[in-house]
Design a protein around this motif. Structure first.
Motif, mmCIF file in Angstrom:
data_model
loop_
_atom_site.group_PDB
_atom_site.id
_atom_site.type_symbol
_atom_site.label_atom_id
_atom_site.label_comp_id
_atom_site.label_asym_id
_atom_site.label_seq_id
_atom_site.Cartn_x
_atom_site.Cartn_y
_atom_site.Cartn_z
ATOM 1 N N SER A 157 51.143 -59.387 -56.445
ATOM 2 C CA SER A 157 49.994 -59.998 -55.870
ATOM 3 C C SER A 157 48.777 -59.122 -56.537
ATOM 4 O O SER A 157 47.675 -58.963 -56.662
ATOM 5 N N ILE A 176 47.123 -65.736 -51.819
ATOM 6 C CA ILE A 176 48.264 -64.382 -51.546
ATOM 7 C C ILE A 176 50.157 -65.127 -51.212
ATOM 8 O O ILE A 176 50.752 -65.126 -52.161
ATOM 9 N N THR A 188 45.493 -58.068 -49.751
ATOM 10 C CA THR A 188 45.326 -58.599 -48.385
ATOM 11 C C THR A 188 43.866 -57.766 -47.438
ATOM 12 O O THR A 188 43.327 -59.161 -46.255
#
Lengths: 242, 258, 289, 316, 408
Positions: free
Chosen positions: C14, C239, C147
């Motif tokens: 991430s 992502i 996110t």
């Protein structure tokens, strides 16, 4: 209303336009004719400021608009509908139409214009959520015109709306162009198909190699065989064979 | 028969560009394909020069199956082409552009090229001679060492054709050879195309919008509309075909008729 | 062990994804690969650090302040350096951003020195244990921020007029101008926003890599890898690419060799590009004859 | 063409006379040697990128492979250097061919990143493959006995560089060079003219890798010590910067670019900490103000002179 | 014609300028050297100046070492302020080699041949130092305190090389002995940097541990640029050794320790002297560092009354106020410079390389620097092999043992 005075423009070193002067009176349809590469599209690009003006002036409603940014031109509701449709392929039909009203803030009128466009081109309503790239050529042309109308144009610059379209669709589109004109939009129409364009235009200019070769009222140009044979090259020549 | 297309169909993502097309081009002919924009004309050329592969149908050249050939082998088998918007090597000189057209016929190896062996030198000289012959033919000799991008469009179109014929093909595909040219240039080019056929024995398959050119020099014309061939024949046959008049010249015909 | 490796990989992934978002944003709108993205992030992190230590501002205040500066900084970089090369060949753009990368790194070194310093974490450091798998609150935070940013930008592009204008500009500059879109100001703003994204990435990454002018070296490269793997034009792709790389290199490090993990990542990229030249979620580029 | 010949001739005389000029100072000869080796590398990268249009951001990896091949062949197999030099080129060319394979399907940024990945992977593999490469501790390579001093090896390097320049110029002038440039200009037209684009792309990678491999071999001998530190991503980018700085698709430009970017760090090393800032700023300024590279400065001046002369003669 | 003339003219100017730049500096130094001295001194020495040089990476991946140059300069400032060495002022030239061995070679040649320095001080990078060792050995120029603990510079002793910092090999053996004796370890895990630095440690530790009959439970490595160490921490925890040796530079060591702590790893942890300062607390946090053991070969700042410490702290706070003087790099650098200057002092007016080397060999358990007991003989060039064991306690590093001397 919109007037080009002695405009010259260049692509790099190559001269595209050589001292072009054109007038578009309010409420009229003016057409630019000529062979490929004669400077028709360049004239439109100069008006929408995609191509910078090297010399000469451009006046709209008594205001000099020769040195404005493209978005300033759009703000004055001079809308250019480019050649080859140029819809945004990865935007949906709806998004393409919305982007046409990018600078407008009058939400209610936008809604009304949108429904007007759907009445002209009902097919667009059916395809609303599709990517523009999935439309057929004719549908894309309709979308491109619709998108230009979303700018609520006072002057509409149309670049070869008949390109690559079946005659039936061309007829349909030309009727809509006349309809738009009747509602008060001045139109500058670029066409290769001279006879088609002269049928609906009030006035015509014939370009050759970046210069204006001839101009006149549409009937005059239409009926002048010698002239059309010379300037319209093969097209009228071929036509004469029938 | 030199070139034959049998039931050729090409489609892109659901859109049928060419539909079940049959076409036969005899040796020594100037064959024109006309039709409105988007009728599928360029797609046909792209199939013959093997940039596209049709979904069905056959293409044969001199009786050989063309579809088994890779794109870069097409020239060697005797088919050459020009491009609609001139695909020249714009930062190369005119001479070098022509010499690339001779690529398949230059045989000297990488090493002899790098070390500039005698054989390589001779080959290069010979190639240059051929190139200058072509330049002579096109009356472009004085532009030989100029970069193509600095030349006017009309001349670029000529070079595009020159590059296509330098390898002495049997069949030449011309994609709008006079688009963007003025009357003078068009005339000159018409003469040139005829000469290519008459003096060099090159069969010509061309796409063109300029009817004066098409009607003047073609031996046979095929008319396309929406991917289909709607008519084929000699100039007069095509001109008098009502289907053609309706689909292709519709609007104009009405006007002229009155 | 595999569970913990995957969690560790997702955490590292991430970070990569976060750093990749800004890269993708710029590429998506203006077709430029910004080699200086990581260095811009590093500069902004230093600025944030200065707020924290010199002016002793609270964490989130200095965070926000430095993002404001980031926005201005990004826009300035576009105006001064990138605008003139907008139409230049790819290589010139690459070398220009490489030059910026060198200058930014050098200037940071001159101003702040190269001694690494610790950087505070966003949230007080707590960790949870669940069936033998440990995860810290900051790892979760980074994942959530990435996110949210991705989703936020996705919605921004989909549903706002400016987002629409950005997408239109990326597809056809000339026509976008005909719509009245000030394309150049769109580009400028894109760089501003992407500098903000870089700033967020830098500030969240700094506690892990520590703060020094070289801090983004490795993360920057992995961010490139993530962007490429994901397709370079797709925000969700960042992502997917980031997490994939994080987990993949974790597994290689855990089961094959920790030194060769990057080599395997690069091999994976070359392989993916060979099979699908536009990356996993990349759009197909059609060539016209 | 003639002017280019004269330029090269002049540069070669200068290079050969250089040791005299600097009084055989080993430092100046060393720096000049590095410059020549980088010039070979820049020329071969220019062949691929400037002329052929295929971007490579991982070229240092080829330099590394060439250098390590030489070192390993010398140290492990004891091969003589006249065998090592060409072998290093050949082995690097084989790797170049393999890297060229995916390149056939990639273009623009994607090719750039794929080569970047390759460039990053190779030093790490060298690092890991400790038994063969000595890992970070590096390997020492003795200069061949025939050219054991810095000066004599400098001469050897110069001669090899001149030969390589000659070969590259020949290639560019011939059928292969035309095909390379044709691919850069229009793959479609090149394919239509019978150029096997896939084959020629891999060929370009191989040739460029071959010459870079030779440069690597010379590098190993000349520096006398190699370790993965010398072949990181920055080197790749610096060499890329050399060709852009000097001028894409110009052999003289590559030489000029290599010269400048070898000299800048040597001049800047007395301003500690400013080296990369100065190099970076030089790159930025060149791209912004001389987008066609430094070589355009000469060409432009020359062209302007020419037109000025023309005007003068017209007036006269 | 004109075009190549222009080109060539510019080329000539460039080259001539470069050449002049070189000859200028060399003529000035030789001219000065000629002045009245009765003894013929070696290069770099004039009646009022001694030129010292060295390279340190001030940009690139290892730029954090660049601080060394500033410390050398700071120490020389102090010496010069006190009147210099026998009336000669010290001048220091640093060259940025960007941590690339090929540039290091250029830097060495430049220092020796163009700048004509008298001695080379405290140069960084094991590979980089190795790359120029043959050249410098052949030249015979004194190289004092190579900033690397690799055995290549001491074993066998080279006439012009003087090491100072504790040898990596030796420290690894001290770790092993300490783990055996004091920590009663049955198994040891090793976390090391996969480069010339970490591998030397690992090899020595493995050899020594095997000798001592201690099991090496895990060997986890990483690349210097890595940022994620979760996999290594995990493997280490799984192997559950009694003691973990960390042969790593500060950043990775801190990251690893954080990660190891986070997943609940527990073991005694021993950290090399390279990381033994408060930076670690800054990076990893005091909680994580609590109880971590280390060694130190330079004196701790705790001993405030020691005039050596006082002078160090005063001068550094004056010259490099931005940096924490507690840094182990900086204290080491100070020690390097001290040893060099001691050698210069002992050489008196006879500043030849020969005499300098001879005088350096007179240092016997010399305690006048931040290092403990510096010694050189003709075949012992380690400088010192003495360390103290120290431990992070309550947010600072404290010595917990007396000086331990290890005989190689």
């Amino acid at each position: 209303m919109l007037e080009l005075k002695q405009i010259s423009a260049f692509y790099g070193n190559i001269q595209a336009l050589d001292r072009i002067s054109i007038q578009i009176p309010e409420g009229s349809i003016v057409t630019l004719l000529g062979a490929n590469g004669a400077g028709k599209s360049s004239t439109l690009k100069v008006i929408s400021q995609l191509l910078p003006i090297k010399s000469g002036t451009m006046v709209y409603k008594n205001e000099d608009i020769s040195n404005l940014e493209p978005n300033e031109i759009v703000k004055r509701r001079i809308i250019h509908c480019p050649e080859n449709r140029q819809v945004f392929p990865k935007l949906t039909v709806e998004e393409n139409l919305i982007i046409g009203s990018y600078l407008r803030r009058d939400k209610d009128q936008i809604k009304k214009d949108l429904s007007d466009i759907f009445s002209y081109f009902p097919i667009l309503k059916e395809r609303l959520k599709q990517y523009a790239s999935t439309l057929s050529g004719g549908e894309q042309q309709m979308l491109a015109i619709g998108r230009a109308l979303m700018g609520n144009p006072k002057v509409l610059l149309l670049d070869e709306p008949s390109l690559g379209l079946a005659p039936i669709i061309v007829n349909q589109i030309f009727e809509i162009i006349q309809e738009i004109n009747r509602k008060g939009t001045s139109i500058l129409l670029v066409e290769q198909n001279a006879n088609l364009a002269l049928r609906i235009a009030d006035y015509g200019y014939i370009l050759e190699n970046g210069r204006i070769g001839l101009e006149g009222r549409a009937e005059f140009l239409r009926n002048n065989d010698e002239i059309s044979k010379y300037y319209l090259g093969g097209k009228s020549h071929a036509a004469n064979l029938y | 028969m030199l070139l034959e297309l049998k039931k050729v169909t090409v489609s892109f993502g659901g859109l049928t560009a060419v539909n079940n097309l049959d076409l036969q081009v005899d040796e020594g002919m100037i064959f024109a394909i006309i039709g409105p924009n988007g009728a599928g004309k360029t797609t046909i050329l792209n199939c013959i020069s093997r940039f596209y592969t049709p979904c069905s149908g056959q293409i044969s050249f001199k009786g050989e199956n063309l579809l088994t050939k890779k794109t870069h082998k097409v020239l060697a088998s005797g088919i050459s082409r020009s491009f609609q918007n001139v695909e020249l090597f714009s930062k190369m000189t005119v001479l070098d552009n022509l010499l690339v057209g001779l690529h398949p016929s230059l045989k000297s190896s990488l090493l002899s090229n790098a070390f500039k062996t005698k054989k390589n030198k001779q080959e290069e000289e010979a190639a240059k001679e051929i190139a200058f012959e072509i330049l002579e033919l096109f009356d472009l000799k004085h532009h030989a060492n100029e970069e193509v991008r600095n030349l006017p469009f009309g001349i670029q179109k000529m070079i595009d054709i020159g590059r296509a014929i330098i390898s002495k093909p049997k069949l030449l595909l011309l994609d709008e050879p006079v688009a963007g040219m003025n009357i003078e240039e068009t005339k000159k080019n018409a003469e040139l195309i005829t000469r290519l056929r008459d003096e060099f024995g090159i069969t010509i398959l061309m796409i063109e919008h300029d009817m004066s050119l098409v009607m003047n020099i073609s031996d046979r014309i095929a008319v396309m509309d929406f991917g289909k061939k709607i008519a084929e024949g000699t100039v007069t046959e095509v001109q008098n075909n009502p289907k053609v008049i309706e689909a292709y010249l519709g609007e104009v015909q009405e006007d002229v008729g009155t | 062990m595999a569970g913990q490796i995957i969690i560790g990989g997702l955490a590292a992934g991430s970070l990569y994804a976060l750093a990749a978002l800004g890269l993708i944003l710029i590429f998506k709108t203006s077709d430029i690969v910004n080699f200086a993205q990581g260095e811009m992030a590093m500069l902004i992190t230093f600025i944030s650090f200065t707020f924290l230590t010199v002016t002793k501002l609270p964490y989130f205040v200095s965070f926000l302040l430095s993002l404001v500066i980031a926005f201005i900084f990004g826009m300035a970089v576009e105006r001064i350096f990138m605008r003139p090369v907008q139409k230049a060949p790819i290589l010139n753009q690459i070398i220009l951003t490489f030059g910026l990368y060198m200058v930014f790194r050098g200037v940071a070194g001159i101003i702040w020195g190269y001694t690494p310093v610790g950087f505070p974490e966003a949230l007080p450091n707590k960790h949870f244990n669940y069936v033998g798998i440990t995860i810290t609150i900051n790892q979760i935070f980074i994942f959530v921020v990435t996110t949210i940013l991705m989703l936020g930008f996705y919605l921004f592009f989909k549903h706002t007029k400016i987002g629409l204008a950005m997408r239109a500009s990326s597809q056809n500059i000339a026509t976008a101008k005909l719509m009245g879109i000030g394309v150049s100001s769109v580009f400028t703003r894109t760089w501003g926003i992407s500098a903000i994204l870089g700033g967020i990435a830098g500030i969240l990454i700094a506690p892990v890599t520590f703060l020094d002018p070289n801090m983004m070296g490795e993360v920057g490269i992995k961010a490139f890898a993530a962007a490429i793997l994901g397709g370079f034009t797709s925000l969700p792709g960042a992502i997917v690419g980031g997490l994939l790389i994080g987990v993949f290199e974790g597994l290689i490090a855990g089961y094959v060799s920790s030194e060769l993990k990057s080599v395997f990542v690069f091999a994976l990229i070359i392989l993916v590009l060979y099979v699908k030249p536009t990356g996993i979620l990349g759009e197909k580029i059609t060539k016209k004859v | 063409m003639k002017i280019k010949r004269l330029q090269i001739l002049f540069i070669s005389i200068l290079l050969l006379g250089y040791p005299l000029l600097v009084g055989f100072s080993s430092y100046f000869i060393y720096v000049a040697g590095l410059f020549i080796i980088y010039a070979i590398m820049a020329m071969s990268l220019n062949l691929l990128t400037g002329f052929g249009g295929q971007i490579s951001i991982g070229h240092a990896a080829f330099l590394a492979i060439g250098a390590y091949t030489t070192a390993i062949l010398t140290l492990k197999l004891g091969l003589p250097f006249w065998l090592n030099l060409p072998l290093s080129g050949v082995i690097t060319a084989i790797v170049g061919f393999l890297i060229g394979l995916p390149a056939v399907r990639l273009s623009g940024h994607f090719l750039a990143i794929a080569t970047l990945a390759f460039g990053l992977a190779i030093p790490e593999i060298m690092l890991k493959w400790e038994g063969l490469t000595g890992g970070f501790a590096g390997l020492f390579i003795e200069k061949p006995s025939l050219f054991s001093s810095d000066t004599s090896f400098y001469y050897f390097t110069t001669v090899i560089a001149l030969i390589i320049t000659w070969l590259i110029l020949n290639l560019l002038k011939g059928n292969f060079g035309r095909a390379f440039v044709a691919i850069r200009e229009s793959e479609i037209a090149a394919e239509a003219m019978g150029v096997n684009v896939s084959l020629y792309k891999t060929l370009m990678f191989s040739i460029s890798a071959f010459f870079t491999g030779i440069a690597g071999s010379l590098y190993a001998y000349f520096v006398g010590f190699i370790s993965p530190h010398d072949f990181n991503m920055n080197i790749s980018l610096i060499v890329l910067a050399m060709i852009v700085l000097g001028g894409l698709a110009s052999i003289t430009g590559s030489i000029l670019g290599a010269f400048i970017l070898t000299i800048i760090p040597q001049v800047a090393d007395r301003f500690p900490g400013f080296t990369i800032t100065i190099t970076g700023a030089a790159l930025i300024l060149t791209i912004l103000f001389l987008p066609n590279g430094l070589i355009s400065l000469f060409n432009y001046k020359w062209k302007r002179k020419k037109t000025e002369n023309k005007q003068l003669s017209l007036e006269g | 014609m004109r075009k190549w003339l222009v080109n060539s003219l510019i080329m000539i100017i460039c080259l001539v300028l470069a050449a002049c730049g070189g000859t200028n500096s060399s003529t000035t130094s030789t001219k000065n050297a000629k002045e009245k001295s009765s003894v013929k001194n070696s290069q770099g020495v004039t009646d009022d100046e001694i030129l010292i040089g060295g390279w340190v990476p001030q940009s690139g991946p290892a730029a954090q070492w660049g601080i060394l140059a500033e410390v050398y300069q700071s120490y020389f400032n102090k010496v010069n302020a006190d009147g210099g060495v026998n009336g000669r002022k010290l001048k220091y030239i640093a060259i940025d080699d960007e941590y690339q061995p090929s540039k290091t070679v250029a830097a060495a040649k430049k220092l020796v041949e163009q700048e004509k320095v008298f001695a080379i001080l405290g140069t960084t990078g094991t590979a980089h130092n190795k790359a120029v060792k043959p050249y410098l050995t052949q030249k015979g120029i004194p190289v004092v305190a190579v900033a690397s603990g690799d055995s290549a510079f001491v074993k066998p002793a080279v006439k012009n090389y003087f090491a100072l910092q504790t040898n990596y090999d030796i420290e690894a053996r001290i770790f092993s002995t300490y783990a055996n004796k004091e920590l009663k370890a049955k198994s040891v895990g090793i976390f090391y940097q996969n480069d010339d630095y970490g591998i030397v440690y690992r090899d020595a530790a493995v050899e020594e541990l095997n000798k001592l009959g201690i099991k090496v439970a895990a060997q986890e490595s990483y690349n210097p640029t890595d940022v994620d160490f979760s996999a290594q921490a995990l493997s280490m925890k799984k192997a559950s050794p009694d003691v973990v040796f960390l042969f790593a530079s500060p950043k990775p060591a801190a990251s690893f320790l954080k990660e190891f702590d986070k997943i609940g790893g527990s073991a005694e942890r021993m950290l090399t002297y390279t990381s033994a300062d408060s930076t670690m607390i800054d990076l990893a946090g005091a909680d994580v560092m609590e109880g971590v053991l280390s060694t130190t070969w330079v004196k701790s700042l705790k001993d405030k009354d020691n005039p050596l410490i006082k002078e160090y702290v005063d001068q550094i706070s004056k010259d490099i106020p931005k940096q924490d003087p507690n840094s182990v790099f900086m204290r080491s650098a100070w020690a390097y410079a001290q040893v060099l200057v001691e050698g210069l002092k002992r050489s008196g007016d006879n500043l030849t390389w020969e005499n300098f080397i001879k005088q350096m060999e007179t240092l016997k358990d010399w305690d006048g620097s931040l290092a403990y007991n510096v010694t050189y003989t003709s075949d012992y060039r380690y400088g010192q092999t003495s360390v103290k064991i120290s431990q992070f306690k309550g947010g600072e590093l404290v010595d917990i043992s007396d000086v331990i001397k290890y005989e190689p």
